[in-house]
Design a protein around this motif. Structure first.
Motif, PDB file in Angstrom:
ATOM      1  N   UNK A  17      37.350  45.456  61.407  1.00 37.88           N
ATOM      2  CA  UNK A  17      36.520  44.253  61.277  1.00 37.88           C
ATOM      3  C   UNK A  17      35.030  44.552  61.128  1.00 37.88           C
ATOM      4  N   UNK A  18      34.633  45.803  61.306  1.00 38.57           N
ATOM      5  CA  UNK A  18      33.222  46.171  61.194  1.00 38.57           C
ATOM      6  C   UNK A  18      32.781  46.405  59.752  1.00 38.57           C
ATOM      7  N   UNK A  19      33.731  46.587  58.842  1.00 38.74           N
ATOM      8  CA  UNK A  19      33.372  46.954  57.470  1.00 38.74           C
ATOM      9  C   UNK A  19      32.454  45.931  56.809  1.00 38.74           C
ATOM     10  N   UNK A  20      32.822  44.675  56.814  1.00 39.91           N
ATOM     11  CA  UNK A  20      32.010  43.669  56.113  1.00 39.91           C
ATOM     12  C   UNK A  20      30.633  43.504  56.763  1.00 39.91           C
ATOM     13  N   UNK A  21      30.553  43.350  58.097  1.00 38.95           N
ATOM     14  CA  UNK A  21      29.207  43.217  58.675  1.00 38.95           C
ATOM     15  C   UNK A  21      28.317  44.438  58.436  1.00 38.95           C
ATOM     16  N   UNK A  22      28.883  45.652  58.527  1.00 38.67           N
ATOM     17  CA  UNK A  22      28.060  46.828  58.261  1.00 38.67           C
ATOM     18  C   UNK A  22      27.674  46.887  56.789  1.00 38.67           C
ATOM     19  N   UNK A  23      28.590  46.490  55.924  1.00 44.33           N
ATOM     20  CA  UNK A  23      28.270  46.466  54.494  1.00 44.33           C
ATOM     21  C   UNK A  23      27.110  45.516  54.211  1.00 44.33           C
ATOM     22  N   UNK A  24      27.087  44.376  54.888  1.00 37.82           N
ATOM     23  CA  UNK A  24      25.981  43.428  54.716  1.00 37.82           C
ATOM     24  C   UNK A  24      24.669  44.041  55.200  1.00 37.82           C
ATOM     25  N   UNK A  25      24.715  44.778  56.301  1.00 35.99           N
ATOM     26  CA  UNK A  25      23.515  45.452  56.818  1.00 35.99           C
ATOM     27  C   UNK A  25      23.038  46.494  55.816  1.00 35.99           C
ATOM     28  N   UNK A  26      23.960  47.310  55.309  1.00 38.24           N
ATOM     29  CA  UNK A  26      23.596  48.401  54.411  1.00 38.24           C
ATOM     30  C   UNK A  26      23.279  47.921  52.990  1.00 38.24           C
ATOM     31  N   UNK A  27      23.586  46.676  52.683  1.00 39.06           N
ATOM     32  CA  UNK A  27      23.232  46.111  51.374  1.00 39.06           C
ATOM     33  C   UNK A  27      21.779  45.636  51.336  1.00 39.06           C
ATOM     34  N   UNK A  28      21.127  45.613  52.491  1.00 35.43           N
ATOM     35  CA  UNK A  28      19.751  45.139  52.599  1.00 35.43           C
ATOM     36  C   UNK A  28      18.795  46.283  52.244  1.00 35.43           C
ATOM     37  N   UNK A  29      18.009  46.128  51.170  1.00 34.24           N
ATOM     38  CA  UNK A  29      17.078  47.191  50.777  1.00 34.24           C
ATOM     39  C   UNK A  29      16.087  47.563  51.879  1.00 34.24           C
ATOM     40  N   UNK A  30      15.693  46.608  52.708  1.00 32.52           N
ATOM     41  CA  UNK A  30      14.747  46.908  53.788  1.00 32.52           C
ATOM     42  C   UNK A  30      15.387  47.831  54.832  1.00 32.52           C
ATOM     43  N   UNK A  31      16.660  47.650  55.115  1.00 28.82           N
ATOM     44  CA  UNK A  31      17.358  48.503  56.077  1.00 28.82           C
ATOM     45  C   UNK A  31      17.474  49.919  55.534  1.00 28.82           C
ATOM     46  N   UNK A  32      17.797  50.040  54.260  1.00 32.33           N
ATOM     47  CA  UNK A  32      18.092  51.346  53.671  1.00 32.33           C
ATOM     48  C   UNK A  32      16.840  52.055  53.141  1.00 32.33           C
ATOM     49  N   UNK A  33      15.698  51.412  53.205  1.00 34.32           N
ATOM     50  CA  UNK A  33      14.470  51.941  52.627  1.00 34.32           C
ATOM     51  C   UNK A  33      14.188  53.396  52.986  1.00 34.32           C
ATOM     52  N   UNK A  34      14.408  53.771  54.231  1.00 35.92           N
ATOM     53  CA  UNK A  34      14.045  55.099  54.719  1.00 35.92           C
ATOM     54  C   UNK A  34      15.232  56.062  54.767  1.00 35.92           C
ATOM     55  N   UNK A  35      16.397  55.635  54.303  1.00 41.50           N
ATOM     56  CA  UNK A  35      17.631  56.423  54.424  1.00 41.50           C
ATOM     57  C   UNK A  35      18.059  56.933  53.057  1.00 41.50           C
ATOM     58  N   UNK A  36      18.309  58.241  52.970  1.00 43.30           N
ATOM     59  CA  UNK A  36      18.808  58.824  51.718  1.00 43.30           C
ATOM     60  C   UNK A  36      17.872  58.554  50.562  1.00 43.30           C
ATOM     61  N   UNK A  37      18.433  58.008  49.471  1.00 39.79           N
ATOM     62  CA  UNK A  37      17.614  57.706  48.298  1.00 39.79           C
ATOM     63  C   UNK A  37      16.972  56.329  48.390  1.00 39.79           C
ATOM     64  N   UNK A  38      17.197  55.630  49.510  1.00 35.71           N
ATOM     65  CA  UNK A  38      16.598  54.323  49.727  1.00 35.71           C
ATOM     66  C   UNK A  38      17.347  53.176  49.091  1.00 35.71           C
ATOM     67  N   UNK A  39      18.456  53.470  48.416  1.00 37.87           N
ATOM     68  CA  UNK A  39      19.215  52.427  47.722  1.00 37.87           C
ATOM     69  C   UNK A  39      20.170  51.717  48.679  1.00 37.87           C
ATOM     70  N   UNK A  40      20.337  50.412  48.491  1.00 37.23           N
ATOM     71  CA  UNK A  40      21.357  49.700  49.266  1.00 37.23           C
ATOM     72  C   UNK A  40      22.735  50.297  48.978  1.00 37.23           C
ATOM     73  N   UNK A  41      23.657  50.123  49.932  1.00 42.06           N
ATOM     74  CA  UNK A  41      24.999  50.687  49.799  1.00 42.06           C
ATOM     75  C   UNK A  41      26.003  49.565  49.594  1.00 42.06           C
ATOM     76  N   UNK A  42      26.988  49.840  48.766  1.00 41.80           N
ATOM     77  CA  UNK A  42      28.025  48.862  48.445  1.00 41.80           C
ATOM     78  C   UNK A  42      29.080  48.811  49.541  1.00 41.80           C
ATOM     79  N   UNK A  43      29.997  47.872  49.410  1.00 42.48           N
ATOM     80  CA  UNK A  43      31.127  47.774  50.327  1.00 42.48           C
ATOM     81  C   UNK A  43      31.933  49.070  50.308  1.00 42.48           C
ATOM     82  N   UNK A  44      32.152  49.620  49.121  1.00 42.69           N
ATOM     83  CA  UNK A  44      32.910  50.871  48.992  1.00 42.69           C
ATOM     84  C   UNK A  44      32.164  52.037  49.631  1.00 42.69           C
TER      85      UNK A  44
END
Length: 177
Positions: A17-44
């Protein structure tokens, strides 16, 4: 131990049940800004992240926790430990990292969860040193690292993206709990 309770949070292993909520978090460019290449992450991508984190739990006896609000059960993000594969300066060392949904910023959750994960590493798992990487300019994460007692040890370049990363570390002998 695969669950830790703090005054406001539960750090636990991942559930389907954590997949969709985490995917929504990781789809946010502000959250991912400082991580890896800074790109939002997909559900997959998020499904692959959770799978990799769970494999690390099985192989190492530690990993990235799901962070849940104690009162509501809402998924706030992820925090925990991983074996760094790069940059070369810390490859093979245990590192700490986190990402929380924007709705959970500025409330002390990152510090609370990261403190619990650090204590888990040093006191429960017997790891004698924990490192961290913080992208230059990410003052919020640098502040959390300072609250945890990790000390800046130098700067390296990200091996793929080329930006500067500050290397932080703490030894068990330096840990104040």
């Amino acid at each position: 131990m695969s669950e830790i309770r703090t005054p406001r949070l539960v750090l636990r292993r991942w559930l389907d049940d954590d997949l969709v909520p985490l995917s929504e978090i990781q789809a946010d460019p502000a959250v991912m800004r400082w991580i890896g290449d800074g790109a939002p992450r997909s559900l997959e991508d998020t499904a692959e992240d959770i799978e990799a984190w769970e494999e690390e739990w099985d192989e190492e006896g530690f990993g990235i926790f799901a962070v849940e609000l104690l009162g509501s059960g809402e998924l706030a993000g992820a925090v925990g430990l991983y074996v760094a594969d790069a940059p070369a300066d810390i490859a093979g060392q245990v590192a700490i990292g986190w990402r929380l949904g924007r709705a959970f910023w500025g409330q002390g959750y990152a510090s609370e969860a990261a403190h619990a994960a650090l204590e888990f590493a040093l006191q429960d798992r017997g790891i004698d040193r924990v490192t961290a990487l913080c992208r230059t300019g990410d003052t919020a994460s640098a502040n959390v690292l300072g609250k945890l007692g990790l000390q800046a040890e130098g700067t390296v370049q990200h091996p793929v993206h080329g930006y500067d990363l500050r290397v932080y570390g703490i030894d068990l002998t330096e840990y104040q709990g």
